[in-house]
Structures are given as C-alpha cells and as structure tokens.
Design a protein around this motif. Structure first.
Motif, PDB file in Angstrom:
ATOM      1  N   LYS A  89      14.892   0.217   4.337  1.00  0.00           N
ATOM      2  CA  LYS A  89      13.488   0.573   4.561  1.00  0.00           C
ATOM      3  C   LYS A  89      12.939   1.115   3.246  1.00  0.00           C
ATOM      4  N   ILE A  90      11.772   0.605   2.827  1.00  0.00           N
ATOM      5  CA  ILE A  90      11.177   0.979   1.543  1.00  0.00           C
ATOM      6  C   ILE A  90       9.772   1.496   1.776  1.00  0.00           C
ATOM      7  N   THR A  91       9.492   2.676   1.236  1.00  0.00           N
ATOM      8  CA  THR A  91       8.157   3.256   1.333  1.00  0.00           C
ATOM      9  C   THR A  91       7.624   3.517  -0.067  1.00  0.00           C
ATOM     10  N   PRO A  92       6.555   2.809  -0.467  1.00  0.00           N
ATOM     11  CA  PRO A  92       5.928   3.092  -1.765  1.00  0.00           C
ATOM     12  C   PRO A  92       5.206   4.442  -1.699  1.00  0.00           C
ATOM     13  N   LEU A  93       5.316   5.220  -2.752  1.00  0.00           N
ATOM     14  CA  LEU A  93       4.683   6.537  -2.822  1.00  0.00           C
ATOM     15  C   LEU A  93       3.784   6.584  -4.051  1.00  0.00           C
ATOM     16  N   ALA A  94       2.528   6.954  -3.857  1.00  0.00           N
ATOM     17  CA  ALA A  94       1.592   7.027  -4.977  1.00  0.00           C
ATOM     18  C   ALA A  94       2.090   8.038  -6.003  1.00  0.00           C
ATOM     19  N   ALA A  95       1.917   7.700  -7.278  1.00  0.00           N
ATOM     20  CA  ALA A  95       2.336   8.571  -8.367  1.00  0.00           C
ATOM     21  C   ALA A  95       1.245   8.628  -9.420  1.00  0.00           C
ATOM     22  N   SER A  96       1.225   9.679 -10.184  1.00  0.00           N
ATOM     23  CA  SER A  96       0.242   9.853 -11.244  1.00  0.00           C
ATOM     24  C   SER A  96       0.855   9.457 -12.578  1.00  0.00           C
ATOM     25  N   GLN A 114       0.838  -1.200   0.000  1.00  0.00           N
ATOM     26  CA  GLN A 114       0.000   0.000   0.000  1.00  0.00           C
ATOM     27  C   GLN A 114       0.874   1.250   0.000  1.00  0.00           C
ATOM     28  N   PRO A 115       0.438   2.286  -0.732  1.00  0.00           N
ATOM     29  CA  PRO A 115       1.194   3.537  -0.703  1.00  0.00           C
ATOM     30  C   PRO A 115       1.351   4.051   0.728  1.00  0.00           C
ATOM     31  N   TYR A 116       2.520   4.561   1.017  1.00  0.00           N
ATOM     32  CA  TYR A 116       2.884   5.206   2.274  1.00  0.00           C
ATOM     33  C   TYR A 116       3.002   4.236   3.449  1.00  0.00           C
ATOM     34  N   GLN A 117       2.899   2.935   3.204  1.00  0.00           N
ATOM     35  CA  GLN A 117       3.096   1.943   4.265  1.00  0.00           C
ATOM     36  C   GLN A 117       4.456   1.278   4.046  1.00  0.00           C
ATOM     37  N   SER A 118       5.397   1.658   4.873  1.00  0.00           N
ATOM     38  CA  SER A 118       6.783   1.193   4.729  1.00  0.00           C
ATOM     39  C   SER A 118       6.912  -0.288   5.043  1.00  0.00           C
ATOM     40  N   GLU A 138      -2.818   1.878 -13.737  1.00  0.00           N
ATOM     41  CA  GLU A 138      -3.336   1.715 -12.382  1.00  0.00           C
ATOM     42  C   GLU A 138      -2.214   1.367 -11.404  1.00  0.00           C
ATOM     43  N   GLY A 139      -2.267   1.973 -10.221  1.00  0.00           N
ATOM     44  CA  GLY A 139      -1.343   1.621  -9.163  1.00  0.00           C
ATOM     45  C   GLY A 139       0.089   2.066  -9.373  1.00  0.00           C
ATOM     46  N   CYS A 140       0.306   3.175 -10.036  1.00  0.00           N
ATOM     47  CA  CYS A 140       1.673   3.674 -10.244  1.00  0.00           C
ATOM     48  C   CYS A 140       2.264   4.143  -8.927  1.00  0.00           C
ATOM     49  N   CYS A 141       3.558   3.945  -8.795  1.00  0.00           N
ATOM     50  CA  CYS A 141       4.204   4.419  -7.579  1.00  0.00           C
ATOM     51  C   CYS A 141       5.681   4.685  -7.816  1.00  0.00           C
ATOM     52  N   GLY A 142       6.225   5.435  -6.919  1.00  0.00           N
ATOM     53  CA  GLY A 142       7.658   5.596  -6.786  1.00  0.00           C
ATOM     54  C   GLY A 142       8.031   4.971  -5.453  1.00  0.00           C
ATOM     55  N   TYR A 143       9.295   5.004  -5.116  1.00  0.00           N
ATOM     56  CA  TYR A 143       9.732   4.412  -3.851  1.00  0.00           C
ATOM     57  C   TYR A 143      10.734   5.328  -3.165  1.00  0.00           C
ATOM     58  N   LEU A 144      10.618   5.391  -1.850  1.00  0.00           N
ATOM     59  CA  LEU A 144      11.607   6.060  -1.014  1.00  0.00           C
ATOM     60  C   LEU A 144      12.419   4.964  -0.327  1.00  0.00           C
ATOM     61  N   PHE A 145      13.740   5.015  -0.495  1.00  0.00           N
ATOM     62  CA  PHE A 145      14.642   4.040   0.103  1.00  0.00           C
ATOM     63  C   PHE A 145      15.427   4.730   1.211  1.00  0.00           C
ATOM     64  N   GLU A 146      15.522   4.083   2.367  1.00  0.00           N
ATOM     65  CA  GLU A 146      16.258   4.645   3.491  1.00  0.00           C
ATOM     66  C   GLU A 146      17.216   3.604   4.051  1.00  0.00           C
ATOM     67  N   ASN A 147      18.458   4.061   4.271  1.00  0.00           N
ATOM     68  CA  ASN A 147      19.495   3.180   4.797  1.00  0.00           C
ATOM     69  C   ASN A 147      20.516   4.022   5.537  1.00  0.00           C
TER      70      ASN A 147
END
Length: 140
Positions: free
Chosen positions: A113-120, A102-106, A124-133
C-alpha cells in the motif's frame, strides 16, 4: 576517490520489507523498496548503467520492478526517466508520462500500500511516500 554506499536495511526482526539506497554522493538519487511480491523504484537520478550495476549488487532484477515512483522533478531524481519508461510511473508532480496521483490518496501495488504525502521543496508537486506491508510502515 568517492566512496559509494549501498544500504540494505531490513526493517524489524521479522519483516518482509527491504529498503535499498542506490545513490552516489551528490550525483543522484534512487531507492528501492522490496516486499515478498513487489519491487518499486523511487526516483532514477543516476546513469542507467550505474543503476543496473547497483541493482545487481543488491540482487534486484531490473526486469521485475513493478513501478517507478517520482518524488519531484529535479534532474538528480528523474535523469533516467526515459530509460525506465517501460515501467508504470507514479508521481504527484507533473510529468509527461505515467499516472498522476494525489497526495494522501493511497493506492495498491500487489502487497504494498502506497500513500503519497505532500512535501515542501523548490519544485512543483514534491512528495514523500508512506509504504505499508503486513502491518509494517516505512516513510520515505
């Protein structure tokens, strides 16, 4: 003649996170994020042969990839989904395989750590990702 660019960008002076672009101009998309303990593939839109060759050039062993993350379902992003079906697959978009996140659920993969981010986009269901390390962040 088509030039193929491979980018190996180390983020920051003392970072342990690496980012590789394994793409062919207008032929498909694939990116790799690598930390000390984790390697993830983002999309898989070119031929398996091409992807394996480029991974080898970047010193990435395809057998130790921890997961495949999909940004959306256009063929230039998912063409080789079946070829990498042995990997855990994570996606916001509806697929017949893998885990739908789900978007925004890490979620955590080893030290990443990976957080999907909703994208336009026009799928359907496009997203980007935030990676943290280790205090560093990379937005894809």
């Amino acid at each position: 003649m088509v030039l193929v660019h491979i980018h190996a960008v180390i983020l920051g002076a003392d970072t342990n996170m690496k980012y590789y672009g394994l793409k062919k101009k207008k032929k498909g998309n694939c990116w790799m994020i690598q930390t000390k303990k984790t390697i993830v593939m983002l999309d898989c839109g070119m031929s398996k042969k091409y992807l394996l060759e480029k991974m080898q050039e970047c010193n990435v062993n395809s057998k130790v990839i921890d997961a495949l993350l999909i940004t959306h379902t256009h063929s230039d992003h998912v063409k080789q989904l079946k070829a990498f079906s042995h990997l855990p697959v994570y996606s916001v978009c509806p697929l017949d395989v893998g885990v739908r996140v789900q978007p925004y659920q890490s979620f955590q993969l080893n030290d990443l750590k990976i957080t999907p981010l909703a994208a336009s986009h026009d799928a359907e269901g496009c997203c980007g990702y935030l990676f943290e390390n280790e205090g560093q962040k990379l937005l894809y």
